[in-house]
Design an enzyme around this catalytic site. Structure first.
Site, PDB file in Angstrom:
ATOM      1  N   ARG A 128      21.388 -25.482   8.768  1.00 36.29           N
ATOM      2  CA  ARG A 128      20.686 -24.819   7.445  1.00 36.29           C
ATOM      3  C   ARG A 128      21.156 -25.085   6.009  1.00 36.29           C
ATOM      4  NH1 ARG A 128      19.516 -19.168   8.866  1.00 36.29           N
ATOM      5  NH2 ARG A 128      18.033 -20.292  10.012  1.00 36.29           N
ATOM      6  N   TYR A 129      22.788 -25.194   6.347  1.00 36.25           N
ATOM      7  CA  TYR A 129      23.359 -25.505   4.890  1.00 36.25           C
ATOM      8  C   TYR A 129      23.676 -26.964   4.914  1.00 36.25           C
ATOM      9  CZ  TYR A 129      23.348 -20.136   4.832  1.00 36.25           C
ATOM     10  OH  TYR A 129      23.378 -19.003   5.002  1.00 36.25           O
ATOM     11  N   ARG A 132      27.281 -27.736   6.811  1.00 33.55           N
ATOM     12  CA  ARG A 132      28.004 -26.991   7.806  1.00 33.55           C
ATOM     13  C   ARG A 132      26.983 -26.797   8.994  1.00 33.55           C
ATOM     14  NH1 ARG A 132      27.362 -24.333   3.334  1.00 33.55           N
ATOM     15  NH2 ARG A 132      27.208 -22.149   3.318  1.00 33.55           N
ATOM     16  N   CYS A 141      29.512 -13.482  26.444  1.00 38.41           N
ATOM     17  CA  CYS A 141      30.632 -12.520  25.493  1.00 38.41           C
ATOM     18  C   CYS A 141      31.397 -11.872  26.489  1.00 38.41           C
ATOM     19  CB  CYS A 141      29.525 -11.884  24.532  1.00 38.41           C
ATOM     20  SG  CYS A 141      28.719 -12.677  23.447  1.00 38.41           S
ATOM     21  N   CYS A 145      27.013  -6.755  22.695  1.00 40.54           N
ATOM     22  CA  CYS A 145      27.064  -5.491  21.479  1.00 40.54           C
ATOM     23  C   CYS A 145      25.497  -5.014  21.381  1.00 40.54           C
ATOM     24  CB  CYS A 145      27.503  -5.935  20.190  1.00 40.54           C
ATOM     25  SG  CYS A 145      29.217  -6.790  20.372  1.00 40.54           S
ATOM     26  N   CYS A 148      23.564  -6.963  18.342  1.00 42.17           N
ATOM     27  CA  CYS A 148      23.532  -8.278  18.430  1.00 42.17           C
ATOM     28  C   CYS A 148      22.505  -8.902  17.904  1.00 42.17           C
ATOM     29  CB  CYS A 148      23.865  -8.883  19.749  1.00 42.17           C
ATOM     30  SG  CYS A 148      24.115 -10.889  19.599  1.00 42.17           S
ATOM     31  N   ARG A 150      21.855 -11.928  18.369  1.00 41.71           N
ATOM     32  CA  ARG A 150      21.379 -13.148  19.227  1.00 41.71           C
ATOM     33  C   ARG A 150      20.988 -12.528  20.522  1.00 41.71           C
ATOM     34  NH1 ARG A 150      25.641 -16.699  16.814  1.00 41.71           N
ATOM     35  NH2 ARG A 150      25.000 -16.995  14.696  1.00 41.71           N
ATOM     36  N   ASP A 309      20.527  -7.071  10.632  1.00 43.03           N
ATOM     37  CA  ASP A 309      19.468  -8.036  10.654  1.00 43.03           C
ATOM     38  C   ASP A 309      18.261  -7.284  11.581  1.00 43.03           C
ATOM     39  OD1 ASP A 309      20.638 -10.333   9.692  1.00 43.03           O
ATOM     40  OD2 ASP A 309      21.579 -10.719  11.609  1.00 43.03           O
ATOM     41  N   ASP A 346      21.307 -11.518   5.338  1.00 40.47           N
ATOM     42  CA  ASP A 346      20.834 -12.695   5.912  1.00 40.47           C
ATOM     43  C   ASP A 346      19.317 -12.647   5.824  1.00 40.47           C
ATOM     44  OD1 ASP A 346      21.256 -15.219   7.023  1.00 40.47           O
ATOM     45  OD2 ASP A 346      22.745 -14.806   8.514  1.00 40.47           O
ATOM     46  N   LYS A 353      22.188 -16.619   3.795  1.00 36.11           N
ATOM     47  CA  LYS A 353      22.974 -15.568   3.319  1.00 36.11           C
ATOM     48  C   LYS A 353      23.025 -15.345   1.617  1.00 36.11           C
ATOM     49  CE  LYS A 353      26.420 -16.048   6.999  1.00 36.11           C
ATOM     50  NZ  LYS A 353      25.902 -17.253   7.562  1.00 36.11           N
TER      51      LYS A 353
HETATM   52  C1  LIG Z   1      26.589 -17.892   8.364  1.00 39.76           C
HETATM   53  C2  LIG Z   1      26.090 -19.392   8.761  1.00 39.76           C
HETATM   54  C3  LIG Z   1      26.986 -20.447   8.638  1.00 39.76           C
HETATM   55  C4  LIG Z   1      28.299 -20.269   7.764  1.00 39.76           C
HETATM   56  O1  LIG Z   1      27.985 -19.640   6.388  1.00 39.76           O
HETATM   57  P1  LIG Z   1      29.514 -19.436   5.653  1.00 39.76           P
HETATM   58  O2  LIG Z   1      28.727 -18.769   4.423  1.00 39.76           O
HETATM   59  O3  LIG Z   1      30.117 -20.746   5.261  1.00 39.76           O
HETATM   60  O4  LIG Z   1      30.532 -18.481   6.284  1.00 39.76           O
HETATM   61  C5  LIG Z   1      26.563 -21.795   8.708  1.00 39.76           C
HETATM   62  N1  LIG Z   1      25.408 -21.772   9.309  1.00 39.76           N
HETATM   63  C6  LIG Z   1      24.508 -20.996   9.452  1.00 39.76           C
HETATM   64  C7  LIG Z   1      23.189 -21.190   9.984  1.00 39.76           C
HETATM   65  C8  LIG Z   1      24.865 -19.760   9.194  1.00 39.76           C
HETATM   66  O5  LIG Z   1      24.333 -18.553   9.496  1.00 39.76           O
HETATM   67  S1  SF4 Z   2      27.549  -9.544  18.421  1.00 40.63           S
HETATM   68 FE1  SF4 Z   2      26.191 -10.529  19.774  1.00 40.63          FE
HETATM   69  S2  SF4 Z   2      27.421 -12.781  20.073  1.00 40.63           S
HETATM   70 FE2  SF4 Z   2      28.775 -11.373  18.824  1.00 40.63          FE
HETATM   71  S3  SF4 Z   2      30.196 -10.796  20.681  1.00 40.63           S
HETATM   72 FE3  SF4 Z   2      28.466  -8.937  20.201  1.00 40.63          FE
HETATM   73  S4  SF4 Z   2      27.107  -9.672  21.794  1.00 40.63           S
HETATM   74 FE4  SF4 Z   2      28.444 -11.615  21.613  1.00 40.63          FE
END
Ligand SMILES: *Cc1c(COP(=O)(O)O)cnc(C)c1O
Ligand code: SF4
Length: 386
Positions: A128-129, A132, A141, A145, A148, A150, A309, A346, A353
């Site tokens: 996305r960025y 990175r 995991c 959680c 979570c 995801r 989120d 986010d 973010k």
């Molecule tokens: C959070 C995130 C990152 C890392 O973000 P930083 O602000 O550099 O810690 C990279 N890619 C995605 C898609 C993210 O959600």
């Molecule tokens: S927040 Fe989601 S991805 Fe992170 S440790 Fe908990 S269950 Fe796993």
């Protein structure tokens, strides 16, 4: 046990990190309790398991049945023993046990609130960025959680990255010279064996344009026994490597967690914390300040506070943005700058973010900016003439 690591810390620091209770596992031999595989194999998955540790509320009892096909229960004994037996509002318990409120559908809920799947050039890599990527390598995991982000992939074996998918992810990164920072994520990469993780990290480290490796793992919190001397040593082969973790409450800062973080820090691995703002868990300034002080003593830098989120089933855990701003307002100036993370939302739909700050700028005019400080006094900064 672990004398070597703790003995150079003063007693008044160590005393703030009490050894975790063992609950119903008091008689388990140390060699089992300290073995992370033992905890993964004995993860609590159902009502019977939870009843060993806590007195379930009717709500939790009903939710365990009702959420069965939505999101698995998975609590390792180490984390389970931190739960309060009688208080369903316990901040540890809120993160671990299901609630009926998870089933109340809200109009804003999304399966993939951050559109992480949309921004995937290849399966398992979110790019996305500019410089990175997030690289998902597992759906497993130590703990699942309840909050979570995801949920759509965590605990779901059908979303597990297979060898071809991992190869394709590495290939994508290797062929994109702009990628200089990789966040290895999931799920939790530390659920992999040392060996498997070592192979993956060495492949990523071999890519000439990759500068920074990061591992996102909640095991220092949910299963600190995973952070063995061996795994810390293994990770340190791939410097510069960072670990980002996810402490949400002071109760999680046990002696075990302390030792886990020292092992990483002793191997030169900087650790950052990504807290999620959760109602009833950490939605008050005193709790967050205390947590951040404990983190700093563990040599963990508070990095982000995330606004919760919009994922399915967490309506009861969300707070207002005002609450987050109130927390930030009560940190800046009142305590060490080191203890102050960025508060970010986010952006829903994949906007990334966005940092949110209390407003310290009172007014801006040509030639001067008027600001207020943490105590509310007003100051004028005259600007140079252009
Ligand atoms: C959070 C995130 C990152 C890392 O973000 P930083 O602000 O550099 O810690 C990279 N890619 C995605 C898609 C993210 O959600
Ligand atoms: S927040 Fe989601 S991805 Fe992170 S440790 Fe908990 S269950 Fe796993």
């Amino acid at each position: 046990m672990h004398k070597d690591i703790t003995k150079r810390f003063p007693e008044h620091i160590l005393a703030q990190f009490p050894p975790a209770p063992r609950g119903p596992w008091a008689d388990v031999p140390d060699k089992d309790w300290e073995n992370w595989h033992w905890h993964l194999q004995r993860r609590i998955k159902d009502v019977e398991g939870m009843e060993q540790v806590i007195n379930l509320s009717d709500d939790e009892l009903n939710a365990a049945e009702a959420t069965k096909n939505l999101f698995d229960i998975g609590i390792p004994p180490y984390y389970a023993a931190l739960m309060d037996r009688n208080d369903p509002g316990c901040p540890i318990r809120l993160q671990a046990t299901p609630r009926m409120a998870e089933l109340t559908p809200e109009e804003w809920e999304m399966e993939d609130p951050l559109a992480e799947e949309r921004d995937m050039p290849v399966q398992g890599v979110t790019h996305r960025y500019p410089d990175r990527v997030l690289f998902y390598i597992t759906q497993n995991c130590a703990m699942f959680c309840r909050h979570c982000t995801r949920k759509r992939k965590v605990a779901d074996p059908s979303t597990a990255a297979n060898d071809e998918q991992i190869d394709a992810g590495i290939e994508y990164i290797a062929s994109n010279p702009k990628i200089r920072d990789i966040v290895v994520s999931g799920g939790d990469p530390m659920t992999w064996s040392d060996n498997k993780l070592e192979k993956l990290l060495s492949r990523l480290r071999a890519i000439p344009h990759v500068e920074i490796l990061r591992v996102g793992t909640r095991t220092p919190v949910t299963l600190p026994l995973r952070i063995t001397e061996d795994v810390a040593k293994m990770l340190a082969q791939f410097h510069p490597i960072y670990v980002n973790t996810h402490f949400n409450h002071p109760k999680e800062c046990t002696r075990e967690a302390f030792i886990a973080c020292q092992r990483l820090a002793d191997h030169g691995i900087p650790i950052g914390n990504q807290m999620v703002l959760l109602k009833g868990v950490n939605d008050d300034p005193a709790t967050v300040m205390r947590l951040n002080h404990l983190l700093l003593m563990m040599r963990v830098k508070p990095y982000y506070i995330f606004q919760c989120d919009l994922n399915q089933g967490n309506a009861h855990l969300r707070t207002t943005v005002d609450k987050g701003l109130e927390i930030m307002e009560k940190l800046r100036g009142w305590t060490s700058g080191l203890a102050i993370p960025y508060y970010v939302i986010d952006a829903p739909g994949g906007g990334g973010k966005v940092p949110i700050l209390p407003n310290y700028v009172v007014s801006r005019e040509p030639g001067k900016t008027t600001i207020r400080n943490f105590k509310g006094t007003i100051h004028v900064y005259p600007e140079p003439h252009e």
